[in-house]
Scaffold this motif. Structure first.
Motif, mmCIF file in Angstrom:
data_model
loop_
_atom_site.group_PDB
_atom_site.id
_atom_site.type_symbol
_atom_site.label_atom_id
_atom_site.label_comp_id
_atom_site.label_asym_id
_atom_site.label_seq_id
_atom_site.Cartn_x
_atom_site.Cartn_y
_atom_site.Cartn_z
ATOM 1 N N LYS A 244 59.153 -12.305 -7.178
ATOM 2 C CA LYS A 244 60.225 -11.790 -6.331
ATOM 3 C C LYS A 244 61.550 -11.912 -7.079
ATOM 4 N N ASN A 245 62.323 -10.822 -7.094
ATOM 5 C CA ASN A 245 63.619 -10.828 -7.759
ATOM 6 C C ASN A 245 64.647 -10.175 -6.839
ATOM 7 N N THR A 246 65.167 -10.956 -5.929
ATOM 8 C CA THR A 246 66.126 -10.455 -4.941
ATOM 9 C C THR A 246 67.380 -9.904 -5.609
ATOM 10 N N ASP A 247 67.862 -10.579 -6.643
ATOM 11 C CA ASP A 247 69.093 -10.130 -7.302
ATOM 12 C C ASP A 247 68.937 -8.751 -7.941
ATOM 13 N N LEU B 191 70.004 -1.593 -4.954
ATOM 14 C CA LEU B 191 70.646 -1.128 -3.717
ATOM 15 C C LEU B 191 72.090 -0.724 -3.981
ATOM 16 N N ARG B 192 72.819 -1.550 -4.717
ATOM 17 C CA ARG B 192 74.226 -1.248 -5.018
ATOM 18 C C ARG B 192 74.362 0.059 -5.787
ATOM 19 N N ILE C 104 81.579 -1.296 -6.112
ATOM 20 C CA ILE C 104 80.254 -1.774 -5.698
ATOM 21 C C ILE C 104 79.276 -1.750 -6.869
ATOM 22 N N ILE C 105 79.280 -0.681 -7.639
ATOM 23 C CA ILE C 105 78.354 -0.567 -8.764
ATOM 24 C C ILE C 105 78.593 -1.668 -9.788
ATOM 25 N N ILE C 106 79.863 -1.895 -10.140
ATOM 26 C CA ILE C 106 80.124 -2.917 -11.153
ATOM 27 C C ILE C 106 80.074 -4.323 -10.562
ATOM 28 N N GLY C 107 80.057 -4.407 -9.246
ATOM 29 C CA GLY C 107 79.929 -5.707 -8.604
ATOM 30 C C GLY C 107 81.218 -6.489 -8.565
ATOM 31 N N TYR C 108 82.337 -5.801 -8.451
ATOM 32 C CA TYR C 108 83.630 -6.475 -8.349
ATOM 33 C C TYR C 108 84.169 -6.269 -6.933
ATOM 34 N N LYS C 109 84.370 -7.368 -6.235
ATOM 35 C CA LYS C 109 84.834 -7.309 -4.839
ATOM 36 C C LYS C 109 83.936 -6.390 -4.017
ATOM 37 N N GLU C 110 82.623 -6.470 -4.293
ATOM 38 C CA GLU C 110 81.673 -5.536 -3.676
ATOM 39 C C GLU C 110 81.578 -5.709 -2.173
ATOM 40 N N ARG C 111 81.796 -6.910 -1.667
ATOM 41 C CA ARG C 111 81.717 -7.091 -0.212
ATOM 42 C C ARG C 111 82.873 -6.376 0.475
ATOM 43 N N LEU C 112 84.078 -6.512 -0.040
ATOM 44 C CA LEU C 112 85.232 -5.811 0.521
ATOM 45 C C LEU C 112 85.065 -4.305 0.359
ATOM 46 N N PHE D 87 76.448 -7.783 3.700
ATOM 47 C CA PHE D 87 75.797 -9.010 4.156
ATOM 48 C C PHE D 87 75.048 -9.758 3.054
ATOM 49 N N THR D 88 74.580 -9.053 2.018
ATOM 50 C CA THR D 88 73.863 -9.741 0.940
ATOM 51 C C THR D 88 74.780 -10.172 -0.189
#
Length: 132
Positions: free
Chosen positions: A6-9, A15-16, A66-74, A121-122
């Motif tokens: 399993k590799n959730t990350d 998904l991103r 979101i793609i680069i993963g910078y402040k992806e939640r915001l 949420f993730t």
């Protein structure tokens, strides 16, 4: 039989890239058309015209983050808000309707909305710039 680890990350990364990558293409199409349709819908909804540029942020800038993963939640929260506004201003009559193929009439908008909420949420996972 060997079990797959399993590799959730890695799943979160997929998904991103999927949600944000597809949304960028949608945003580029709107950008090439000058957001005229969106401006019209915003004004018809009684909102100020400058709010139509929120669609640019929600469809191009936030997906890049979101793609680069910078402040992806915001960024994903902004995408979700953008999609909610799009559904409520443009697609209200389609919320409980089916398309010509028997699918939900707003399935694309729902995909972006709920995909963005899943990212919110993730979080961005291990493969994100903002990962500490």
């Amino acid at each position: 039989m060997k079990t797959i680890k399993k590799n959730t990350d890695f799943g979160i990364l997929i998904l991103r890239v999927l949600v944000a990558g597809l949304l960028i293409f949608h945003g580029i199409g709107n950008l090439l058309n000058g957001y005229a349709f969106i401006k019209n819908m915003v004004v018809q909804s009684g909102l100020p015209e400058f709010m139509s540029y929120g669609a640019f942020i929600g469809e191009i800038v936030a997906p890049i983050l979101i793609i680069i993963g910078y402040k992806e939640r915001l960024a994903s929260l902004f995408v979700a808000l953008t999609m909610l506004v799009a559904i409520l201003t443009t697609h209200t009559s389609e919320i409980f309707a089916l398309n010509q193929f028997g699918g939900w009439a707003i399935e694309l908008q729902a995909f972006y909305l709920f995909g963005a909420l899943a990212i919110y949420f993730t979080g961005g996972g291990k493969y994100a710039l903002s990962n500490k």
